[in-house]
Design a protein around this motif. Structure first.
Motif, PDB file in Angstrom:
ATOM      1  N   GLY A 266     -49.132 -33.628  -7.864  1.00 33.34           N
ATOM      2  CA  GLY A 266     -48.937 -35.207  -8.506  1.00 33.34           C
ATOM      3  C   GLY A 266     -49.988 -34.835  -9.721  1.00 33.34           C
ATOM      4  O   GLY A 266     -50.303 -36.016  -9.946  1.00 33.34           O
ATOM      5  N   LEU A 267     -51.027 -33.982  -9.241  1.00 36.22           N
ATOM      6  CA  LEU A 267     -52.350 -34.205 -10.077  1.00 36.22           C
ATOM      7  C   LEU A 267     -52.195 -34.490 -11.549  1.00 36.22           C
ATOM      8  O   LEU A 267     -51.542 -33.803 -12.176  1.00 36.22           O
ATOM      9  N   GLY A 268     -53.031 -35.029 -12.052  1.00 39.47           N
ATOM     10  CA  GLY A 268     -52.802 -35.601 -13.675  1.00 39.47           C
ATOM     11  C   GLY A 268     -51.039 -36.642 -13.759  1.00 39.47           C
ATOM     12  O   GLY A 268     -50.751 -37.840 -14.247  1.00 39.47           O
ATOM     13  N   ALA A 269     -50.134 -36.244 -13.149  1.00 38.33           N
ATOM     14  CA  ALA A 269     -49.072 -36.506 -13.495  1.00 38.33           C
ATOM     15  C   ALA A 269     -48.901 -38.185 -12.493  1.00 38.33           C
ATOM     16  O   ALA A 269     -48.299 -38.941 -13.057  1.00 38.33           O
ATOM     17  N   TYR A 270     -49.578 -37.945 -11.219  1.00 38.39           N
ATOM     18  CA  TYR A 270     -48.875 -39.588 -10.517  1.00 38.39           C
ATOM     19  C   TYR A 270     -49.409 -40.177 -12.037  1.00 38.39           C
ATOM     20  O   TYR A 270     -48.582 -41.351 -12.126  1.00 38.39           O
ATOM     21  N   PRO A 271     -50.485 -40.579 -11.750  1.00 37.20           N
ATOM     22  CA  PRO A 271     -51.518 -41.580 -12.073  1.00 37.20           C
ATOM     23  C   PRO A 271     -51.050 -41.833 -13.647  1.00 37.20           C
ATOM     24  O   PRO A 271     -50.772 -43.411 -14.275  1.00 37.20           O
ATOM     25  N   LEU A 272     -50.796 -40.778 -14.958  1.00 38.82           N
ATOM     26  CA  LEU A 272     -49.682 -41.044 -15.927  1.00 38.82           C
ATOM     27  C   LEU A 272     -48.306 -42.128 -15.649  1.00 38.82           C
ATOM     28  O   LEU A 272     -48.249 -42.643 -16.758  1.00 38.82           O
ATOM     29  N   THR A 289     -53.940 -46.800 -15.356  1.00 37.56           N
ATOM     30  CA  THR A 289     -53.798 -45.146 -14.838  1.00 37.56           C
ATOM     31  C   THR A 289     -55.334 -45.274 -13.892  1.00 37.56           C
ATOM     32  O   THR A 289     -55.519 -44.643 -12.830  1.00 37.56           O
ATOM     33  N   ALA A 290     -56.253 -46.270 -14.018  1.00 33.69           N
ATOM     34  CA  ALA A 290     -56.800 -46.852 -12.509  1.00 33.69           C
ATOM     35  C   ALA A 290     -56.717 -46.742 -11.510  1.00 33.69           C
ATOM     36  O   ALA A 290     -56.527 -46.093 -10.220  1.00 33.69           O
ATOM     37  N   PHE A 291     -55.682 -47.568 -11.777  1.00 29.17           N
ATOM     38  CA  PHE A 291     -54.972 -48.250  -9.909  1.00 29.17           C
ATOM     39  C   PHE A 291     -53.981 -46.810  -9.401  1.00 29.17           C
ATOM     40  O   PHE A 291     -53.660 -46.239  -8.462  1.00 29.17           O
ATOM     41  N   GLY A 292     -53.284 -45.943 -11.249  1.00 27.26           N
ATOM     42  CA  GLY A 292     -52.627 -44.540 -11.013  1.00 27.26           C
ATOM     43  C   GLY A 292     -53.404 -43.887  -9.379  1.00 27.26           C
ATOM     44  O   GLY A 292     -53.432 -43.039  -8.176  1.00 27.26           O
ATOM     45  N   TYR A 293     -54.677 -43.543 -10.611  1.00 28.27           N
ATOM     46  CA  TYR A 293     -55.470 -42.622  -9.289  1.00 28.27           C
ATOM     47  C   TYR A 293     -56.338 -43.169  -8.552  1.00 28.27           C
ATOM     48  O   TYR A 293     -56.529 -42.590  -7.163  1.00 28.27           O
ATOM     49  N   LEU A 294     -56.036 -44.633  -8.038  1.00 27.62           N
ATOM     50  CA  LEU A 294     -56.584 -45.484  -6.811  1.00 27.62           C
ATOM     51  C   LEU A 294     -55.776 -45.470  -5.604  1.00 27.62           C
ATOM     52  O   LEU A 294     -56.461 -44.599  -4.819  1.00 27.62           O
ATOM     53  N   ILE A 295     -54.831 -44.763  -6.012  1.00 31.61           N
ATOM     54  CA  ILE A 295     -53.777 -44.829  -5.236  1.00 31.61           C
ATOM     55  C   ILE A 295     -53.932 -42.927  -5.037  1.00 31.61           C
ATOM     56  O   ILE A 295     -53.779 -42.727  -3.879  1.00 31.61           O
ATOM     57  N   TRP A 296     -53.936 -42.410  -6.090  1.00 29.55           N
ATOM     58  CA  TRP A 296     -53.138 -41.195  -5.396  1.00 29.55           C
ATOM     59  C   TRP A 296     -54.996 -39.946  -4.919  1.00 29.55           C
ATOM     60  O   TRP A 296     -54.900 -39.613  -4.210  1.00 29.55           O
ATOM     61  N   VAL A 297     -56.053 -40.618  -5.289  1.00 28.94           N
ATOM     62  CA  VAL A 297     -57.171 -39.593  -4.638  1.00 28.94           C
ATOM     63  C   VAL A 297     -56.688 -39.651  -3.148  1.00 28.94           C
ATOM     64  O   VAL A 297     -57.574 -39.338  -2.636  1.00 28.94           O
ATOM     65  N   THR A 303     -54.618 -36.693   2.989  1.00 33.79           N
ATOM     66  CA  THR A 303     -53.825 -35.503   3.243  1.00 33.79           C
ATOM     67  C   THR A 303     -54.800 -33.564   3.757  1.00 33.79           C
ATOM     68  O   THR A 303     -53.808 -33.079   4.298  1.00 33.79           O
ATOM     69  N   ILE A 304     -55.492 -33.921   2.406  1.00 33.63           N
ATOM     70  CA  ILE A 304     -56.610 -32.918   2.938  1.00 33.63           C
ATOM     71  C   ILE A 304     -56.866 -33.422   3.925  1.00 33.63           C
ATOM     72  O   ILE A 304     -56.944 -31.650   5.028  1.00 33.63           O
ATOM     73  N   PHE A 305     -58.043 -34.167   4.746  1.00 33.05           N
ATOM     74  CA  PHE A 305     -58.406 -34.572   5.521  1.00 33.05           C
ATOM     75  C   PHE A 305     -57.767 -34.069   6.990  1.00 33.05           C
ATOM     76  O   PHE A 305     -57.982 -33.218   8.016  1.00 33.05           O
ATOM     77  N   LEU A 306     -56.627 -34.418   6.717  1.00 34.71           N
ATOM     78  CA  LEU A 306     -55.094 -35.014   8.088  1.00 34.71           C
ATOM     79  C   LEU A 306     -54.893 -32.993   8.308  1.00 34.71           C
ATOM     80  O   LEU A 306     -54.191 -32.190   9.407  1.00 34.71           O
ATOM     81  N   GLY A 307     -54.670 -32.216   7.387  1.00 31.96           N
ATOM     82  CA  GLY A 307     -54.260 -30.936   6.852  1.00 31.96           C
ATOM     83  C   GLY A 307     -55.593 -29.991   7.360  1.00 31.96           C
ATOM     84  O   GLY A 307     -54.523 -29.556   8.403  1.00 31.96           O
TER      85      GLY A 307
END
Length: 320
Positions: A266-272, A289-297, A303-307
């Protein structure tokens, strides 16, 4: 050589699309909107972000627990920690090449539990089918709740609602036709395909025949409600989004989920997508946009940490 090129393209194309969307947003947003994004990140109440991440852990756990029912039906009593860790790794892999995590998940289970790849992958495909049906239920509910707003938006952008209905009906007819051909056709190509996919089909059929199918269905709904709860909790992180109604939350959740499949995680696409939906209800593009990035980031970092942690733990916990 062709395989390498295909892998390279499947990795780079979604990545380039995501980066292109980020560049588009940055260049089209006004200086005031960009300033709103910065302010939103600074003044956000991160308690709700951390709470949403905590809820996300239940989603990981439930997905692994659900998988166990399908595997047990096939006669494989896998260790739960291996199920959970492979699920976490698959989420991480999906951040690189969309939907490639399912393949790695089945491969890791074969490596550490000895479950045949085709049968493990069949249960994963079955999960995706169930997930898709539940998501479509969310879509139906969301569109019914917001029919007027969506209809006016489509008309404003030159999209005829009747055209969308026609496409949906045509797609449904083609799907039914494919099912009938698959079940009843005696064509040699269909029979050969059925033989090659026998393990895959067995994994998919396990849902209907398994002893604990109602527990499986319960966890399927629980997983999606945890996703929705993660999204809903985050609205309280910003004062501008804290008062939006639940039906608007559902619409933002739906379009955000759809956007994830277009780029790497969802890079870029999710916040948009989230910002576009919220803008229909009076939320400024910068705040949306800020709200979308807060969730996505936050979700991507989790996900990266757990993975990565799971990838390190798998060989350590499976030493012979």
């Amino acid at each position: 050589m062709k395989t390498r090129i295909k892998k390279f393209l499947s990795l780079t194309i979604p990545l380039l699309i995501g980066l292109g969307i980020i560049y588009y947003q940055y260049t089209t947003l006004s200086s005031d909107e960009l300033e709103k994004i910065k302010i939103s990140f600074v003044k956000a109440d991160y308690f709700y972000i951390y709470l949403s991440l905590f809820i996300a852990l239940f989603g990981f756990w439930s997905r692994a627990y659900r998988w166990k029912f399908a595997l047990q039906h096939l006669g494989y009593n896998t260790k739960f920690h291996n199920d959970l860790l492979t699920v976490c790794v698959s989420y991480l892999i999906n951040l690189t090449i969309p939907r490639s995590g399912e393949i790695s998940r089945a491969a890791l289970l074969k490596k550490y539990e000895g479950v045949p790849f085709d049968k493990a992958f069949g249960t994963i495909v079955a999960e995706r089918i169930v997930d898709m049906l539940i998501f479509l239920l969310f879509v139906a509910i969301g569109f019914l709740l917001q029919f007027d707003t969506i209809y006016q938006y489509l008309l404003k952008n030159g999209v005829q609602f009747e055209t969308l209905i026609g496409l949906l009906v045509a797609g449904f007819i083609l799907f039914i036709l494919f099912i009938l051909i698959w079940i009843y056709a005696e064509w040699s190509i269909i029979l050969k395909l059925k033989q090659k996919l026998s393990g895959l089909i067995e994994g998919m059929e396990s849902i209907l025949k398994m002893k604990d199918k109602w527990k499986y269905i319960f966890h399927s709904f629980f997983i999606w409600f945890s996703y929705l709860a993660m999204f809903y909790i985050t609205i309280f992180a910003l004062p501008e989004t804290a008062e939006i109604s639940f039906d608007i939350v559902v619409m933002g959740f739906i379009f955000g989920t759809i956007a994830i499949g277009f780029t790497n995680g969802g890079l870029g696409a999710y916040p948009l997508a989230v910002a576009s939906i919220l803008s229909l209800y009076g939320i400024s593009e910068g705040v949306g946009t800020a709200f979308g990035y807060l969730i996505w980031v936050s979700q991507t970092l989790l996900t990266i940490f757990l993975g990565l942690l799971s990838y390190l733990l798998l060989p350590l916990l499976n030493k012979k």
